[in-house]
Write a protein that holds these residues in place. Sequence first.
Motif, PDB file in Angstrom:
ATOM      1  N   TYR A  62      -6.235   3.507  -4.533  1.00 17.16           N
ATOM      2  CA  TYR A  62      -6.753   3.229  -3.181  1.00 17.16           C
ATOM      3  C   TYR A  62      -7.815   4.267  -2.872  1.00 17.16           C
ATOM      4  O   TYR A  62      -7.522   5.467  -2.827  1.00 17.16           O
ATOM      5  CB  TYR A  62      -5.590   3.333  -2.178  1.00 17.16           C
ATOM      6  N   ARG A  63      -9.033   3.785  -2.715  1.00 21.39           N
ATOM      7  CA  ARG A  63     -10.119   4.747  -2.454  1.00 21.39           C
ATOM      8  C   ARG A  63     -10.424   4.754  -0.969  1.00 21.39           C
ATOM      9  O   ARG A  63     -10.689   3.717  -0.378  1.00 21.39           O
ATOM     10  CB  ARG A  63     -11.372   4.340  -3.225  1.00 21.39           C
ATOM     11  N   ALA A  64     -10.388   5.970  -0.384  1.00 23.36           N
ATOM     12  CA  ALA A  64     -10.755   6.105   1.025  1.00 23.36           C
ATOM     13  C   ALA A  64     -12.273   6.040   1.118  1.00 23.36           C
ATOM     14  O   ALA A  64     -12.960   6.091   0.098  1.00 23.36           O
ATOM     15  CB  ALA A  64     -10.225   7.426   1.575  1.00 23.36           C
ATOM     16  N   HIS A  65     -12.824   6.007   2.411  1.00 23.44           N
ATOM     17  CA  HIS A  65     -14.259   5.782   2.543  1.00 23.44           C
ATOM     18  C   HIS A  65     -15.060   6.928   1.939  1.00 23.44           C
ATOM     19  O   HIS A  65     -16.178   6.755   1.514  1.00 23.44           O
ATOM     20  CB  HIS A  65     -14.616   5.597   4.027  1.00 23.44           C
ATOM     21  N   ASP A  66     -14.446   8.113   1.886  1.00 23.23           N
ATOM     22  CA  ASP A  66     -15.179   9.241   1.321  1.00 23.23           C
ATOM     23  C   ASP A  66     -15.033   9.310  -0.199  1.00 23.23           C
ATOM     24  O   ASP A  66     -15.409  10.285  -0.828  1.00 23.23           O
ATOM     25  CB  ASP A  66     -14.690  10.546   1.943  1.00 23.23           C
ATOM     26  N   PHE A  88       0.868  -1.195   0.000  1.00 23.16           N
ATOM     27  CA  PHE A  88       0.000   0.000   0.000  1.00 23.16           C
ATOM     28  C   PHE A  88       0.891   1.228   0.000  1.00 23.16           C
ATOM     29  O   PHE A  88       1.841   1.322   0.787  1.00 23.16           O
ATOM     30  CB  PHE A  88      -0.884   0.029   1.262  1.00 23.16           C
ATOM     31  N   LEU A  89       0.618   2.165  -0.911  1.00 25.37           N
ATOM     32  CA  LEU A  89       1.415   3.390  -0.994  1.00 25.37           C
ATOM     33  C   LEU A  89       0.485   4.582  -0.802  1.00 25.37           C
ATOM     34  O   LEU A  89      -0.688   4.534  -1.211  1.00 25.37           O
ATOM     35  CB  LEU A  89       2.101   3.501  -2.362  1.00 25.37           C
ATOM     36  N   ILE A 141      -2.241   4.107  -3.667  1.00 24.52           N
ATOM     37  CA  ILE A 141      -2.499   2.961  -4.545  1.00 24.52           C
ATOM     38  C   ILE A 141      -2.236   1.644  -3.804  1.00 24.52           C
ATOM     39  O   ILE A 141      -1.542   1.630  -2.789  1.00 24.52           O
ATOM     40  CB  ILE A 141      -1.592   2.988  -5.808  1.00 24.52           C
ATOM     41  N   VAL A 142      -2.793   0.566  -4.334  1.00 25.06           N
ATOM     42  CA  VAL A 142      -2.504  -0.785  -3.834  1.00 25.06           C
ATOM     43  C   VAL A 142      -1.838  -1.540  -4.974  1.00 25.06           C
ATOM     44  O   VAL A 142      -2.321  -1.518  -6.099  1.00 25.06           O
ATOM     45  CB  VAL A 142      -3.801  -1.546  -3.473  1.00 25.06           C
TER      46      VAL A 142
END
Lengths: 127, 503
Positions: B152-156, B78-79, B162-163
């Motif tokens: 990488y999408r946060a909850h918002d 995870f970056l 990125i993953v």
Amino acid sequence: VSDPEHGNLAGLRVLVADDEVMVAMLLEGMLTALDAEVVGPVNSTETALRAIEEEALDAATLDVNMRGSRIYKAAAALRQRGIPFIFVTGYGDLSDCPESLRDVPRLTKPFRLKDLAAALEGVIGQA
Amino acid sequence: LEADQEELKASNGDGVVQMNEKQRSANKEIETSEEVLQSLNRGLHALNAQLQGKIAALEERSNDLNNLLNNTDQATLFLDRDLRVRWSTPPLERLMSVRADDVGRPIGHLAHKFRDADLTSDAERVLETLTPHEREVRTDEGRTFVQRILPYRAHDGLIDGIVMTFSDVTRLKEIQWELEGRTEFAEKIVDTVRDPLVVLGEDLMVKRVNNSFARAFEVTAEQTVGCKIYDLGNGQWNIPALRRLLEDVLPDNNEFEDFEVEHDFPDLGRRVMLLNARRLDHARRILLTIEDITERKAAQEQRELLISELNHRVKNVLATLQAVAAQTIAHAESLTDFEEQFSGRIHALARGHDILVRSDWQLSKVSKLLQYALDPFSRTERISMDCEEVWLKPEAALAFNLIVHELAMNASKYGALTATNGNVRIDCRRVGENGSAMVFKWQESGGPPVEPPRRKGFGSKLIEQSAQHDLNGSAQFEYRPEGIVCEIRTELDGVSEGEGRPA
């Protein structure tokens, strides 16, 4: 007519069917030597059938292979008339020979005078 | 005073009363506040408990996730948005030098084992385009990984880095390679087979045909693939025998071998086909070879015919030799005479055979036949010829050759060719309507005086019989004192145009 001096063929009328002139002449010479009377020689199934139809015959020698076709029709005609005959052939076996003609004695070329005499006497004796 | 006192009393009394009342109300307020506090406290407790529960649940989820990531053996990294290490799963350590204390380091600083990877630019592109990226990368040890990069999408919904995952597909690649090898092997076999071969599915649809098949049945691979075998070439394979083999025989047997099918094909004519088939249960295919053996069968029959014909001829030749010997000896004057005549006739027979071979058992020219037949004799310069061109069939050519030999032998033994000023004149012309017959005339002169023979010699007999039987004609002899005249007449009977081999 039987003449012990000249064997049992003396005076018999024998049809010679052979498409090889030399062999036909040989048969003619041999039969003459046996005091038989030669009818023919004929050199095709058609001429053989005509001779059977028209001539008074006591016996016949038939070359099996006549100008590429088989003499079996003439053989059947002879059998129908109760005239004894032999096959003269270069073939060892006659695989295409009709079942009804399997028992016809065969004289294999080349043959000797006494072979011809024995073969013919054999069928005449049966008849 | 009293009044004052009274007043004081009164005011005192009032004051006290008022104070008491205030005191009471204050007490009441305090009581209320306490109740509020107590209820607030209770609320807080509840909230706290709820929070504790959520934390526990979250920890549990986090554990699940960690276990899952560790268990899948999938290397994951995870970056953050600056492409710095946020965290990674243990399997990544085998591919990249990353440890717990590497958190915060830029990915570009990390050493890795990939031979052809550019992790930084791949990652930057995904951050830029927000589209997932996937490709194969290979390690120095020769292992193959599928590298996947996702935003990488946060909850918002915001992108927070990125993953990057690496899946080991080495075994898969090996199997794929082997599979490709086997496919290649199978395909090349299909192409190499010289017999027409068609690969069918279980539904009898054509999957593939080889080049021989396309050539033999005048189709292209494109025309056939996807068609049902019965529909090929306008349904010319819709043969009951093939249907029976494919639908009845093959389902019960794994194969059928050397099955002969004779069929009238609309385009190819009557053909004999040899069918061989194998049912492939695992691949769910049917291999079918269709070999056109029409020609081979015909050649085989022809060979058998030739062999039996040869057999017949050999025996006939022996019988002929015997006949020639017997007849020659009967007419020979001496042993020398026999030897001369016998070997002359044998040579004539041999020459006749040469003529047939040279003409490939087709037609022979009379002028050529004469030339060959007269060649062995001397004084042939005394022979003059006037010949129309006539062609003879093989049997007639053989007979003609023998006749000319007999005439020439007689002439050089007793007739015109024994004398220095003897002559032979040969005339040969077509007669009758459309030249359907040939008259050949042999005329001797200038030889010793001729008398009719007392008995027929072998030669004249042979000539007569040959003319009659093999030439479908006749021979006439005339014994003139100046020399023999022999006239041979033969019906050509379409011979000049006819072709064909003697049976």
